[in-house]
Write a protein that holds these residues in place. Structure first.
Motif, PDB file in Angstrom:
ATOM      1  N   HIS A 270     -93.067  -3.327 -18.724  1.00  0.00           N
ATOM      2  CA  HIS A 270     -91.654  -3.520 -19.054  1.00  0.00           C
ATOM      3  C   HIS A 270     -91.492  -4.855 -19.781  1.00  0.00           C
ATOM      4  CE1 HIS A 270     -91.032  -0.132 -16.376  1.00  0.00           C
ATOM      5  NE2 HIS A 270     -91.679  -0.785 -15.418  1.00  0.00           N
ATOM      6  N   HIS A 288    -104.112  -1.798 -19.405  1.00  0.00           N
ATOM      7  CA  HIS A 288    -103.386  -0.592 -19.003  1.00  0.00           C
ATOM      8  C   HIS A 288    -104.050   0.016 -17.766  1.00  0.00           C
ATOM      9  CE1 HIS A 288    -101.207   3.064 -19.054  1.00  0.00           C
ATOM     10  NE2 HIS A 288    -101.965   3.761 -19.874  1.00  0.00           N
ATOM     11  N   LEU A 300     -94.184   3.671 -17.473  1.00  0.00           N
ATOM     12  CA  LEU A 300     -95.033   4.260 -18.499  1.00  0.00           C
ATOM     13  C   LEU A 300     -95.356   3.220 -19.576  1.00  0.00           C
ATOM     14  CD1 LEU A 300     -93.120   7.654 -18.914  1.00  0.00           C
ATOM     15  CD2 LEU A 300     -94.999   7.117 -17.337  1.00  0.00           C
ATOM     16  N   ASP A 302     -96.477   1.536 -22.960  1.00  0.00           N
ATOM     17  CA  ASP A 302     -96.205   1.927 -24.347  1.00  0.00           C
ATOM     18  C   ASP A 302     -97.454   1.756 -25.209  1.00  0.00           C
ATOM     19  OD1 ASP A 302     -95.071   2.566 -26.790  1.00  0.00           O
ATOM     20  OD2 ASP A 302     -93.920   0.714 -26.959  1.00  0.00           O
ATOM     21  N   ASP A 304     -98.744   3.535 -27.698  1.00  0.00           N
ATOM     22  CA  ASP A 304     -98.569   3.717 -29.141  1.00  0.00           C
ATOM     23  C   ASP A 304     -97.873   2.517 -29.777  1.00  0.00           C
ATOM     24  OD1 ASP A 304     -98.620   5.427 -31.583  1.00  0.00           O
ATOM     25  OD2 ASP A 304     -96.450   5.299 -31.349  1.00  0.00           O
ATOM     26  N   VAL A 337     -99.762   9.668 -19.427  1.00  0.00           N
ATOM     27  CA  VAL A 337     -98.703   8.666 -19.565  1.00  0.00           C
ATOM     28  C   VAL A 337     -98.224   8.602 -21.011  1.00  0.00           C
ATOM     29  CG1 VAL A 337     -98.261   6.175 -19.524  1.00  0.00           C
ATOM     30  CG2 VAL A 337     -99.352   7.282 -17.565  1.00  0.00           C
ATOM     31  N   ALA A 338     -99.153   8.580 -21.962  1.00  0.00           N
ATOM     32  CA  ALA A 338     -98.763   8.542 -23.376  1.00  0.00           C
ATOM     33  C   ALA A 338     -97.977   9.791 -23.755  1.00  0.00           C
ATOM     34  CB  ALA A 338    -100.003   8.400 -24.248  1.00  0.00           C
ATOM     35  N   LEU A 340     -96.032  11.535 -21.869  1.00  0.00           N
ATOM     36  CA  LEU A 340     -94.670  11.406 -21.348  1.00  0.00           C
ATOM     37  C   LEU A 340     -93.812  10.491 -22.217  1.00  0.00           C
ATOM     38  CD1 LEU A 340     -95.458  11.204 -17.535  1.00  0.00           C
ATOM     39  CD2 LEU A 340     -94.213  13.037 -18.697  1.00  0.00           C
ATOM     40  N   ARG A 341     -94.447   9.615 -22.996  1.00  0.00           N
ATOM     41  CA  ARG A 341     -93.728   8.760 -23.932  1.00  0.00           C
ATOM     42  C   ARG A 341     -93.666   9.362 -25.329  1.00  0.00           C
ATOM     43  NH1 ARG A 341     -92.500   3.292 -22.560  1.00  0.00           N
ATOM     44  NH2 ARG A 341     -92.072   3.143 -24.789  1.00  0.00           N
ATOM     45  N   THR A 343     -96.361  10.555 -27.214  1.00  0.00           N
ATOM     46  CA  THR A 343     -97.539  10.331 -28.052  1.00  0.00           C
ATOM     47  C   THR A 343     -98.716  11.109 -27.483  1.00  0.00           C
ATOM     48  OG1 THR A 343     -96.825   8.095 -28.646  1.00  0.00           O
ATOM     49  CG2 THR A 343     -99.156   8.611 -28.935  1.00  0.00           C
TER      50      THR A 343
END
Length: 426
Positions: A270, A288, A300, A302, A304, A337-338, A340-341, A343
């Motif tokens: 965050h 990460h 999650l 970030d 990307d 995780v990616a 869900l964002r 990517t």
């Protein structure tokens, strides 16, 4: 001299910056020649074997010979409490972590857990680890002693805490400095070991302790520094209360000389735009920890956006907040995780993060994480058909990455045919 035959895979470039097919070197019938703990040749099996006709050969068939996995953030003292139920970060520390870490003043207990930890990581093909120990020098001694016995490349340090922790787990600003310095001078650069200055995170250190550790890092710029950053919203709010003069969480570390190249910032989920800019400017590494971030409900990462900014990023299990010792499972979680964002990470990106990418994050990219002459011979041999479910999917694959991806998503320690450390099967 010895030769390992199988499929070989390594990276010649960062696949986040160039197309994956331009970033890898893959030999379907490949070989790696090893001598005196280092790689001396990599290429087509016929060429490597012809150049070294007297060398014994271990033939792994269609298995994949890869650089060993590099776990850039872990807590070996939490080995026994992995997969504990139902807590977020602060409650996790108070309910599980701190009671377990209080046991590590006992050298016998520390040695037992260190041995178990390396048994588990090596079984999963991990050949380099970066671990937080506890406040006890005995925990650091146990970690490095066991790593040295096995010939591992291992990094770690005494966790420093003089605030907001149980009395049994508090040191002081002075003792944190003195003990960290003594351990650094005893272990850093010995064999394949590296000391890491380790304030746990801002809430468990007073300004005096952060300042002392910043001073120690200034005196020893050759070592790394590790801590936690912006893992959960409650944590960030707590830091704002404790350090009201700081612009943000990142600025706390910056003010005490704990932000520059060589800083390993665990989680970094965050982040404000200012923090992202400052971390990039400082050259810090963002680590990460996807299984931990989902297991403890942190958020999650970030991947990307941070990669597009040019951030330096590594991958890690974060055991025991992370729920697996396997870097295969960690790659799978990073993919999820990616996703869900929004990517979709190519399998090459995941494999790079777990090998060359993490090595680069640790400033060890010239020694480990790559199959190339001169590099340390830390290798993992991966069975790409280790279970019936994986095998039946791999049979339908049209290219290398369709073969590798099922092992990323469904693989575990059964996929590790062999682990080599310094050229020795271990």
């Amino acid at each position: 001299m010895q030769i390992l035959q199988g499929q070989t895979l390594t990276f010649t470039d960062n696949p986040f910056r160039v197309p994956p097919e331009a970033a890898i070197r893959h030999e379907r019938h490949g070989a790696v020649a090893i001598e005196a703990g280092r790689i001396v040749a990599v290429g087509p099996a016929e060429e490597v074997c012809a150049a070294h006709p007297q060398a014994p050969v271990s033939d792994y068939g269609a298995a994949l010979i890869s650089p060993g996995f590099v776990d850039a953030h872990a807590h070996y003292p939490q080995t026994a409490i992995i997969a504990s139920w139902g807590k977020r970060l602060i409650d996790w520390l108070n309910h599980y972590t701190f009671p377990e870490e209080a046991r590590f003043g006992d050298p016998a207990h520390a040695a037992e857990i260190a041995a178990r930890y390396f048994d588990l990581t090596l079984a999963n093909g991990t050949t380099t680890t970066v671990s937080y120990c506890t406040i006890h020098p005995e925990s650091v001694e146990a970690y490095f002693t066991e790593a040295q016995r096995r010939g591992l490349r291992a990094l770690g340090g005494k966790t420093c805490m003089d605030a907001n922790a149980p009395d049994a787990l508090r040191d002081t600003a002075q003792s944190a400095y003195d003990e960290s310095k003594a351990l650094l001078e005893r272990w850093h650069g010995i064999d394949r070991l590296g000391y890491v200055i380790t304030p746990r995170f801002a809430p468990t250190s007073t300004p005096e302790q952060l300042s002392a550790l910043g001073a120690l890092w200034g005196e020893h710029p050759e070592v790394l520094m590790q801590t936690h950053l912006s893992e959960q919203h409650e944590e960030i709010a707590w830091v704002a209360e404790l350090f009201p003069e700081a612009r943000d969480y990142t600025d706390v570390y910056d003010r005490f000389g704990l932000l520059r190249e060589g800083a390993l910032m665990g989680h970094a989920i965050h982040l404000s735009p200012r923090e992202r800019d400052r971390l990039k400017e400082a050259g810090a590494s963002l680590i990460h920890c996807p299984t931990s971030n989902t297991f403890i409900g942190s958020g999650l990462f970030d991947m990307d956006g941070l990669m597009r900014e040019g951030q330096r990023i590594g991958l890690a299990t974060d055991t025991g907040g992370g729920s697996s010792f396997s870097m295969l499972r960690t790659m799978a979680a990073a993919y999820e995780v990616a996703h869900l964002r929004g990517t979709v990470l190519h399998p090459a990106l995941l494999w790079w993060l777990a090998t060359a990418g993490s090595a680069h994050a640790l400033h060890l990219g010239d020694r480990i994480g790559t199959l190339a002459p001169g590099y340390e011979a830390d290798l993992a041999v991966i069975d790409l058909a280790s279970t019936p479910a994986i095998a039946q999917r791999a049979e339908r694959a049209a290219d290398l990455w369709e073969v590798v991806f099922p092992t990323i998503m469904m693989g575990d320690d059964r996929a590790i045919r062999a682990t080599y450390v310094g050229g020795r099967q271990i």
